[in-house]
Scaffold this motif. Structure first.
Motif, PDB file in Angstrom:
ATOM      1  N   THR A 172       4.507  -0.507 -14.809  1.00  0.00           N
ATOM      2  CA  THR A 172       3.403  -1.475 -14.906  1.00  0.00           C
ATOM      3  C   THR A 172       2.301  -1.005 -13.964  1.00  0.00           C
ATOM      4  OG1 THR A 172       4.173  -2.912 -13.109  1.00  0.00           O
ATOM      5  CG2 THR A 172       5.037  -3.344 -15.320  1.00  0.00           C
ATOM      6  N   SER A 173       1.061  -1.063 -14.440  1.00  0.00           N
ATOM      7  CA  SER A 173      -0.061  -0.585 -13.632  1.00  0.00           C
ATOM      8  C   SER A 173      -0.164  -1.341 -12.309  1.00  0.00           C
ATOM      9  CB  SER A 173      -1.372  -0.722 -14.420  1.00  0.00           C
ATOM     10  OG  SER A 173      -1.358   0.149 -15.524  1.00  0.00           O
ATOM     11  N   GLN A 174       0.132  -2.627 -12.333  1.00  0.00           N
ATOM     12  CA  GLN A 174       0.018  -3.424 -11.120  1.00  0.00           C
ATOM     13  C   GLN A 174       1.018  -2.966 -10.062  1.00  0.00           C
ATOM     14  OE1 GLN A 174      -2.453  -5.572 -10.423  1.00  0.00           O
ATOM     15  NE2 GLN A 174      -1.564  -5.468  -8.365  1.00  0.00           N
ATOM     16  N   ARG A 175       2.219  -2.644 -10.495  1.00  0.00           N
ATOM     17  CA  ARG A 175       3.232  -2.183  -9.553  1.00  0.00           C
ATOM     18  C   ARG A 175       2.836  -0.840  -8.938  1.00  0.00           C
ATOM     19  NH1 ARG A 175       8.780   0.559 -11.303  1.00  0.00           N
ATOM     20  NH2 ARG A 175       9.625   1.064  -9.258  1.00  0.00           N
ATOM     21  N   LEU A 176       2.309   0.054  -9.763  1.00  0.00           N
ATOM     22  CA  LEU A 176       1.897   1.366  -9.261  1.00  0.00           C
ATOM     23  C   LEU A 176       0.688   1.239  -8.338  1.00  0.00           C
ATOM     24  CD1 LEU A 176       2.305   3.455 -12.542  1.00  0.00           C
ATOM     25  CD2 LEU A 176       3.867   3.350 -10.588  1.00  0.00           C
ATOM     26  N   LEU A 177      -0.258   0.360  -8.697  1.00  0.00           N
ATOM     27  CA  LEU A 177      -1.420   0.126  -7.848  1.00  0.00           C
ATOM     28  C   LEU A 177      -0.988  -0.444  -6.501  1.00  0.00           C
ATOM     29  CD1 LEU A 177      -4.473  -0.073  -7.347  1.00  0.00           C
ATOM     30  CD2 LEU A 177      -4.438  -2.289  -8.527  1.00  0.00           C
ATOM     31  N   SER A 178      -0.050  -1.369  -6.521  1.00  0.00           N
ATOM     32  CA  SER A 178       0.445  -1.968  -5.284  1.00  0.00           C
ATOM     33  C   SER A 178       1.087  -0.917  -4.385  1.00  0.00           C
ATOM     34  CB  SER A 178       1.448  -3.071  -5.622  1.00  0.00           C
ATOM     35  OG  SER A 178       2.020  -3.603  -4.446  1.00  0.00           O
ATOM     36  N   ARG A 179       1.860  -0.020  -4.992  1.00  0.00           N
ATOM     37  CA  ARG A 179       2.496   1.048  -4.219  1.00  0.00           C
ATOM     38  C   ARG A 179       1.450   1.967  -3.590  1.00  0.00           C
ATOM     39  NH1 ARG A 179       7.418   4.101  -4.547  1.00  0.00           N
ATOM     40  NH2 ARG A 179       7.391   5.433  -2.693  1.00  0.00           N
ATOM     41  N   ALA A 180       0.395   2.260  -4.341  1.00  0.00           N
ATOM     42  CA  ALA A 180      -0.661   3.152  -3.847  1.00  0.00           C
ATOM     43  C   ALA A 180      -1.455   2.507  -2.708  1.00  0.00           C
ATOM     44  CB  ALA A 180      -1.592   3.537  -4.993  1.00  0.00           C
ATOM     45  N   THR A 181      -1.864   1.253  -2.871  1.00  0.00           N
ATOM     46  CA  THR A 181      -2.660   0.592  -1.830  1.00  0.00           C
ATOM     47  C   THR A 181      -1.817   0.337  -0.578  1.00  0.00           C
ATOM     48  OG1 THR A 181      -2.206  -1.555  -2.872  1.00  0.00           O
ATOM     49  CG2 THR A 181      -4.279  -0.473  -3.439  1.00  0.00           C
ATOM     50  N   LYS A 182      -0.532   0.125  -0.764  1.00  0.00           N
ATOM     51  CA  LYS A 182       0.363  -0.031   0.386  1.00  0.00           C
ATOM     52  C   LYS A 182       0.419   1.265   1.185  1.00  0.00           C
ATOM     53  CE  LYS A 182       5.111  -1.285   1.657  1.00  0.00           C
ATOM     54  NZ  LYS A 182       6.470  -1.639   1.138  1.00  0.00           N
ATOM     55  N   ALA A 183       0.456   2.402   0.490  1.00  0.00           N
ATOM     56  CA  ALA A 183       0.461   3.698   1.170  1.00  0.00           C
ATOM     57  C   ALA A 183      -0.839   3.921   1.937  1.00  0.00           C
ATOM     58  CB  ALA A 183       0.674   4.817   0.156  1.00  0.00           C
ATOM     59  N   VAL A 184      -1.968   3.566   1.334  1.00  0.00           N
ATOM     60  CA  VAL A 184      -3.262   3.715   2.014  1.00  0.00           C
ATOM     61  C   VAL A 184      -3.308   2.843   3.269  1.00  0.00           C
ATOM     62  CG1 VAL A 184      -5.750   3.281   1.789  1.00  0.00           C
ATOM     63  CG2 VAL A 184      -4.493   4.381  -0.076  1.00  0.00           C
ATOM     64  N   ASN A 185      -2.761   1.650   3.164  1.00  0.00           N
ATOM     65  CA  ASN A 185      -2.700   0.745   4.318  1.00  0.00           C
ATOM     66  C   ASN A 185      -1.797   1.311   5.408  1.00  0.00           C
ATOM     67  OD1 ASN A 185      -0.740  -1.773   5.370  1.00  0.00           O
ATOM     68  ND2 ASN A 185      -2.935  -2.045   5.677  1.00  0.00           N
ATOM     69  N   CYS A 186      -0.632   1.796   5.017  1.00  0.00           N
ATOM     70  CA  CYS A 186       0.357   2.290   5.982  1.00  0.00           C
ATOM     71  C   CYS A 186      -0.085   3.605   6.620  1.00  0.00           C
ATOM     72  CB  CYS A 186       1.693   2.456   5.264  1.00  0.00           C
ATOM     73  SG  CYS A 186       3.031   3.003   6.320  1.00  0.00           S
ATOM     74  N   HIS A 187      -0.585   4.536   5.815  1.00  0.00           N
ATOM     75  CA  HIS A 187      -0.915   5.872   6.307  1.00  0.00           C
ATOM     76  C   HIS A 187      -2.255   5.925   7.021  1.00  0.00           C
ATOM     77  CE1 HIS A 187       1.806   7.924   3.027  1.00  0.00           C
ATOM     78  NE2 HIS A 187       2.403   6.931   3.659  1.00  0.00           N
ATOM     79  N   LEU A 188      -3.226   5.150   6.519  1.00  0.00           N
ATOM     80  CA  LEU A 188      -4.599   5.258   7.022  1.00  0.00           C
ATOM     81  C   LEU A 188      -5.090   4.001   7.732  1.00  0.00           C
ATOM     82  CD1 LEU A 188      -6.097   7.023   3.858  1.00  0.00           C
ATOM     83  CD2 LEU A 188      -5.682   8.085   6.094  1.00  0.00           C
TER      84      LEU A 188
END
Length: 476
Positions: A387-403
């Motif tokens: 699901t696009s929403q699940r993948l988007l959530s995973r991506a934005t979580k990474a941006v939050n965590c890493h950056l």
């Protein structure tokens, strides 16, 4: 003289093959058959109405080496010189590349200091590993996994961290499965010819194809380019190729022309389409190996099986746009070793590389998060089940965590590229040898080209298309 050559697949390889064939007088007719509704394959740019550009596929091309020059020569021939956006060696995107490891971003060693001093996350200077490598004996195997090769010559730490990350960034692949001989032939050959990859890099371990140098290629060398893109995105390149082919009288190009089967007919082929058949004296297949395999006649079952053995992986590309300048540091982007997060391949800082693609008149930051690859199934399940929403959530979580970015993106786009990157697993070279020997031994009027065989980069596939054309009609 070839009467009619059919090129299957309208990605960059197929377009390149057609383009070079169209410049030869030895072909009377060229037929390009693309199964989808657009040309260009994985080169796909989102051009928003407000002027922002986002890349769903490759976002830049390296100018170095014969194959880099070959692509720049094509750019010149297509009249795109004024569209080129170069990045030079002194640009922050060239100098700063990062690894995300143990919850922290680490700048990759660069320059003399990066060689001489110990730079985290590494426990010793890279120069120390390089000097030790000189005295390690040559490998005796015909092929070796990338991880085994690097571990043997440079140590476990560099294999586990740097090379693992590099293979994820380039191939979205697992260095424990990928072939050193096929994925990094210059380094593999350097060990075989010079006894050391370090000496091979310093002294040179062989040339490569002879490619002339255009003025644009000369400029890239003089100005020390490390990467380039195009003003309206990388999709401009296949668009220019299509435009050139449409102007050639003896070239017919077709979208939505999915090939259903191939049958030998007289000295050539009968190509079954959804709405009829066409005949060709020779076929250049620029399709992925796994897509070509089921099209071949039953008599070529052994060839089909060899083609099916070339694995593919799927990749999630999430484009993000944030308000303001939100990056804590500047550079090309960062890669993530599989030991840190197997599903997250890396994050590209697009606005640092090519700010010309940002929305004009506003301060924004564009990022691209890459996920999946060889770990797609275990992390996300089947590509069609996402699901696009699940993948988007995973991506934005990474941006939050890493950056440390806490804001929500202003805009986002999620794309799942199914089976988009071939994997050159151990023994790939032998598989290619058997494929090409079979075609030759059985006298099949067939040439296979593209990312499934001799390289996955933009430069590789453009050159593969050119070589396929020249093998058929001679130097162009």
């Amino acid at each position: 003289m070839q009467k009619l050559v059919a090129v299957l697949g309208g990605g960059l390889t197929g377009l390149s093959a057609c383009y070079h064939l169209s410049r030869s007088s030895k072909v009377s007719k060229i037929l390009l058959l693309e199964g989808g509704d657009r040309f260009g394959g994985w080169l796909s740019s989102i051009r928003r109405n407000d002027g922002a550009v986002f890349e769903r596929g490759p976002r830049g091309v390296r100018p170095a080496g014969p194959l880099g020059r070959n692509t720049l020569n094509m750019v010149t021939d297509l009249g795109l010189e004024s569209e080129v956006l170069p990045i030079t060696s002194d640009h922050v995107a060239s100098k700063n590349r990062f690894l995300y490891l143990r919850g922290q971003l680490h700048k990759m060693p660069s320059g003399l200091g990066g060689l001489v001093w110990t730079v985290p996350p590494f426990s010793r200077p890279l120069l120390q590993s390089a000097l030790k490598e000189i005295f390690i004996s040559r490998g005796k195997e015909e092929d070796e996994t990338v991880h085994a090769f690097v571990e043997r010559r440079l140590g476990t730490e560099l294999a586990d961290i740097a090379i693992d990350s590099l293979c994820r960034g380039v191939f979205a692949g697992d260095c424990h499965q990928l072939s050193m001989r096929s994925c990094f032939p210059p380094l593999f050959n350097a060990e075989r010819t010079m006894g050391s990859i370090f000496l091979g890099m310093v002294l040179g371990a062989g040339g490569g194809p002879d490619v002339p140098t255009s003025q644009l290629a000369q400029r890239s060398s003089k100005e020390s380019w490390t990467l380039w893109s195009l003003r309206r995105g990388m999709q401009t390149l296949p668009e220019a190729l299509v435009e050139a082919l449409q102007q050639a009288e003896h070239v017919d190009i077709h979208r939505n022309a999915s090939v259903k089967s191939l049958t030998r007919a007289d000295c050539g082929w009968e190509i079954q389409l959804e709405d009829g058949t066409v005949k060709a004296d020779h076929i250049i297949s620029a399709l992925p190996a796994q897509a070509l395999a089921p099209l071949l006649p039953p008599a070529a079952g052994f060839l089909s099986q060899l083609l099916l053995e070339i694995a593919m992986v799927s990749v999630v590309v999430v484009n993000l746009e944030y308000e303001g300048s939100i990056l804590p540091l500047l550079g090309f982007g960062h890669l993530v070793p599989s030991s840190e997060d197997s599903g997250l391949l890396g994050v590209v800082y697009d606005s640092v590389q090519f700010p010309q693609h940002d929305r004009p008149g506003a301060s924004t930051t564009r990022l691209t998060v890459m996920m999946g690859g060889a770990w797609f199934q275990e992390e996300f399940g089947a590509p069609e089940d996402h699901t696009s929403q699940r993948l988007l959530s995973r991506a934005t979580k990474a941006v939050n965590c890493h950056l440390g970015v806490t804001a929500e993106p202003l805009w986002s786009s999620v794309a799942v590229h199914k089976a988009c990157i071939p994997q050159y697993h151990l023994g790939h070279w032998k598989r290619l040898e058997r494929i090409r020997n079979y075609i030759s031994h059985h006298g099949l009027p067939l040439t296979v080209a593209g990312a499934s065989y001799d390289g996955v980069s933009v430069n590789d596939v453009i050159f593969s298309g050119k070589k396929a054309a020249e093998n058929l009609v001679g130097n162009i």
